[in-house]
Scaffold this motif. Sequence first.
Motif, mmCIF file in Angstrom:
data_model
loop_
_atom_site.group_PDB
_atom_site.id
_atom_site.type_symbol
_atom_site.label_atom_id
_atom_site.label_comp_id
_atom_site.label_asym_id
_atom_site.label_seq_id
_atom_site.Cartn_x
_atom_site.Cartn_y
_atom_site.Cartn_z
ATOM 1 N N ALA A 12 -0.644 -8.963 12.150
ATOM 2 C CA ALA A 12 -0.256 -8.245 10.934
ATOM 3 C C ALA A 12 -0.624 -9.028 9.675
ATOM 4 N N ARG A 13 -0.687 -10.351 9.779
ATOM 5 C CA ARG A 13 -0.985 -11.174 8.607
ATOM 6 C C ARG A 13 -2.486 -11.373 8.388
ATOM 7 N N ARG A 54 -5.244 -13.457 5.371
ATOM 8 C CA ARG A 54 -5.506 -14.836 5.810
ATOM 9 C C ARG A 54 -6.782 -15.429 5.208
ATOM 10 N N GLN A 85 -0.081 -16.524 0.829
ATOM 11 C CA GLN A 85 -0.661 -15.214 1.135
ATOM 12 C C GLN A 85 -0.001 -14.096 0.340
ATOM 13 N N ARG A 106 1.669 -11.021 0.473
ATOM 14 C CA ARG A 106 2.382 -10.352 1.567
ATOM 15 C C ARG A 106 2.278 -8.831 1.506
ATOM 16 N N TRP A 163 -0.019 -7.574 4.198
ATOM 17 C CA TRP A 163 0.373 -7.606 5.606
ATOM 18 C C TRP A 163 0.558 -6.186 6.136
ATOM 19 N N ASP A 164 0.248 -6.010 7.407
ATOM 20 C CA ASP A 164 0.341 -4.693 8.054
ATOM 21 C C ASP A 164 1.807 -4.415 8.419
ATOM 22 N N ILE A 185 4.107 -5.120 11.890
ATOM 23 C CA ILE A 185 5.318 -5.952 11.818
ATOM 24 C C ILE A 185 6.514 -5.199 12.384
ATOM 25 N N ALA A 213 7.787 -13.001 8.849
ATOM 26 C CA ALA A 213 7.483 -11.631 8.428
ATOM 27 C C ALA A 213 8.638 -11.000 7.660
#
Length: 379
Positions: free
Chosen positions: A213-214, A218, A230, A232, A235-236, A240, A270
């Motif tokens: 997810a990250r 990255r 990062q 956030r 993120w997916d 998550i 997360a």
Amino acid sequence: MDAAALRRAIPDVVGILVRRGADFASAEDAAQTALLRALERPGQEEVRDVRAWLVTVAWRAFLDQVRSDTARAAREERISYEPEPGPVPQHDDTLALYFLCTHPVLTSAAAIALTLRAVAGLTTRQIADAYLVSEATMAQRISRAKQRLAGIPLDESGDLSRVMRVLYLMFNEGYSGEIDIAAEAIRVTRQLAALTDEPEVHGLLALMLLHHARRPARVIDGQLIPLAEQDRSLWDEDAIAEGVDVLQSALARDLLGQYQAQAAIAALHADAQTAAETDWVQIVEWYDELLAFGDSPVIRLGRAVAVGEADGAQAGLAALAAVDEDVPRYHAALAYLHERAGEADAAAAEYAEAARRATSVLEQQHLLRQAERLRAGLG
């Protein structure tokens, strides 16, 4: 035909051919031949039953191999196995294939390659492309792996922990070329989770989902971005949410394992809206749980960094003192903790040493930038 549907059907095809009398190596070769023929027939009439079509083509390919044998008696015996036309029997040999493809006689690299072909249903070219080697080189690797499996029956009981280890190594290979190996690892681990009730398999799936997810945050513009920096919002969130759900269901079984503990650490990262909100105290506790499964220097290194966040840099440095400096990323962790302790000179030197030992260009460049940043501040 849909490529994803074709790949899902390959384990079934291999298992059916073995049950009809083919040896594993020949069955896997024949299934690969059928897969390639299916991928090369765009625009032709739609196939209603992909699995049955693949079995038919693969069986014919197997018979072609048999007819080229020099031993007439063996040829006639094998051809006699051909069944009458009719529905393809339902018998799921997928779990058995996981065990066979990760058998202890194989190296980890060979097990990953064979699993990608026989279980994930990838072509040799796709696997070679992902590993940046020639198709001939990968074909030889897979052929040698199958030779080592000669004589081992498909239904031999296997070691689920070894299967999980191979899948975890596969996931860590990352992605390159046409095929995303990390995504394939998630797919076959999801398939394994549907075949077994083992909580650790679900813990492994959760761990993969939470790390994957990250991925969008990255690497940005060719630069490695550390977790604390990062974005956030990239993120997916769906991955998550699924990872957390899978993990909670596994933890509810009260049969904790190392993959569940690692996934719990990933879930705490997360769950934090910002790096500053990370619950480092809980993360240290989960590292302690991990150490109960084995005193790993890699786990001790991760725990030392977490201690440094939870209890201060000096506490982290004290914890890191118990870790051998040859452990991967030791010097990067040491540099980070020195920087948090306000020791910029020592941190810059350690970042430079970590860059010298880095195993990837992206990581090396990131560490060199860190060293240069601190040296600029000192100047």
